[in-house]
Design a protein around this motif. Structure first.
Motif: not given
Length: 364
Positions: A148-156, A160-166, A190-198
């Motif tokens: 993983l390099k980056h995770v992002e969640f976008i509300r649809l 429902k949300a779009l989860a993006i894994l790079v 907040e959830a995406a920031n936690f994953l990306n940070a840790h």
């Protein structure tokens, strides 16, 4: 190279030198041209002086043994599937590839490109194998675990949300996930920031393990809804593929299989083959065939139920990961008159190369 024989060596003892030579010429002519070889033409090819009538007598004996047959009256002879198996096991000479051949394979697969994703290398491997055979090159692989390099969640929408894994090499996976009831846009961030940070820079199985070790920190830093979202975001990628099960089939050179088709019946058999290749159970079966013995395996026509209806041959070898587990297979599917002596060492070396790359993809 460890080539696994199946059967047929016992027949060698009942053939004299003349019968062996005639049988070998019939098979080699079939593998080169696909056409029956008649007694008159065969007599001209033999290194010994033998009349066409004498050749026909030997052919009759070979037919009784089930090694050759006449496709129609007054035709020459072709090898049966039993005859091809006997030839492969008892006559075919398979040597090691030359230094030039090995270099050519590595160049075509671009094995020296350290930035190549493994999936690209596997695609190149299947393309290369299709080029050296009359068939289709195949690679079966378990779904890889990207770093993983980056995770992002976008509300649809509210639920429902779009989860993006790079991943590394900029691979991107997009999945739609169900949102916990009441989740807010700030909690998505907040959830995406936690994953990306840790947790970035690890594979998905590593992430799930890391979450367990960070459980106390997760509980402290994130509220209940955000924790639920983190779990869902990881599960949607890590949980959709059974461990060790192949989920990816790469096939190149299918058009090669269209060459030499005689009519509608051949097209129907080819359609059956393509249908079989699209089924996940078929992928598992090919992998099972590769695992059934060390080294390269050769299956001719009806010798395996997967391709019995299409009358195809399969040359296949497994490749392994750093823990020596079989994680995929590489090979060639094609007509029974494949150039086995050429293809077998190619498949064997390609499997060795993919094993090496799977174990250490960044240090060739």
């Amino acid at each position: 190279m460890d080539l696994q024989p199946t059967r047929g060596r016992d027949t060698t003892s009942v053939l004299d030198e003349r019968s062996r030579e005639i049988f070998r010429r019939i098979v080699e002519s079939y593998l080169e041209t696909g056409e029956p070889l008649g007694s008159r033409n065969l007599a001209r090819l033999l290194p010994i002086s033998l009349s066409p009538a004498s050749v026909r007598n030997v052919m009759s004996d070979l037919e009784e043994l089930g090694l050759i047959y006449a496709p129609h009256i007054s035709a020459g002879r072709l090898p049966t599937q039993i005859g091809l198996r006997f030839f492969v096991d008892a006559f075919m000479q398979v040597g090691d590839l030359s230094v030039e051949d090995r270099a050519s394979i590595e160049r075509q697969i671009r094995a020296s490109d350290r930035d190549q994703p493994m999936e690209n290398l596997m695609t190149e491997a299947s393309l290369m194998l299709s080029g050296v055979s009359r068939g289709a090159g195949i690679v079966i692989t378990a779904k890889s675990d990207p770093v993983l390099k980056h995770v992002e969640f976008i509300r649809l929408e509210p639920t429902k949300a779009l989860a993006i894994l790079v991943g590394d090499h900029n691979q991107v996976e997009n999945r739609i996930i169900d949102l916990p009831a009441g989740v807010t846009s700030s909690q998505l961030t907040e959830a995406a920031n936690f994953l990306n940070a840790h947790l970035s820079g690890q594979t998905l199985p590593e992430l799930r393990g890391q979450l367990r070790t960070l459980k106390q920190r997760v509980q402290t830093e994130l509220d209940t809804l955000s924790r639920d979202l983190v779990e869902r975001g990881l599960a949607v990628w890590a949980g959709d593929n059974e461990e060790g099960k192949p989920s990816r089939l790469i096939v190149r050179g299918r058009a090669n299989l269209l060459e030499g088709l005689a009519g509608a019946e051949d097209l129907d058999r080819l359609r059956m083959l393509f249908d079989d290749l699209e089924k996940k159970d078929s992928l598992l079966e090919i992998l099972d065939l590769a695992e059934s013995g060390p080294g390269v395996r050769i299956f001719i026509g009806s010798e395996n139920k997967l391709f019995s209806l299409s009358g195809s041959s399969l040359v296949v070898a497994p490749y392994r990961d750093e823990e020596d587990r079989i994680v995929g297979a590489v090979g060639v599917i094609g007509p029974t008159r494949l150039n086995y002596s050429r293809i077998v060492p190619m498949v064997d070396y390609t499997a060795q190369l993919l094993t090496r790359l799977s174990r250490n993809p960044r240090a060739q």
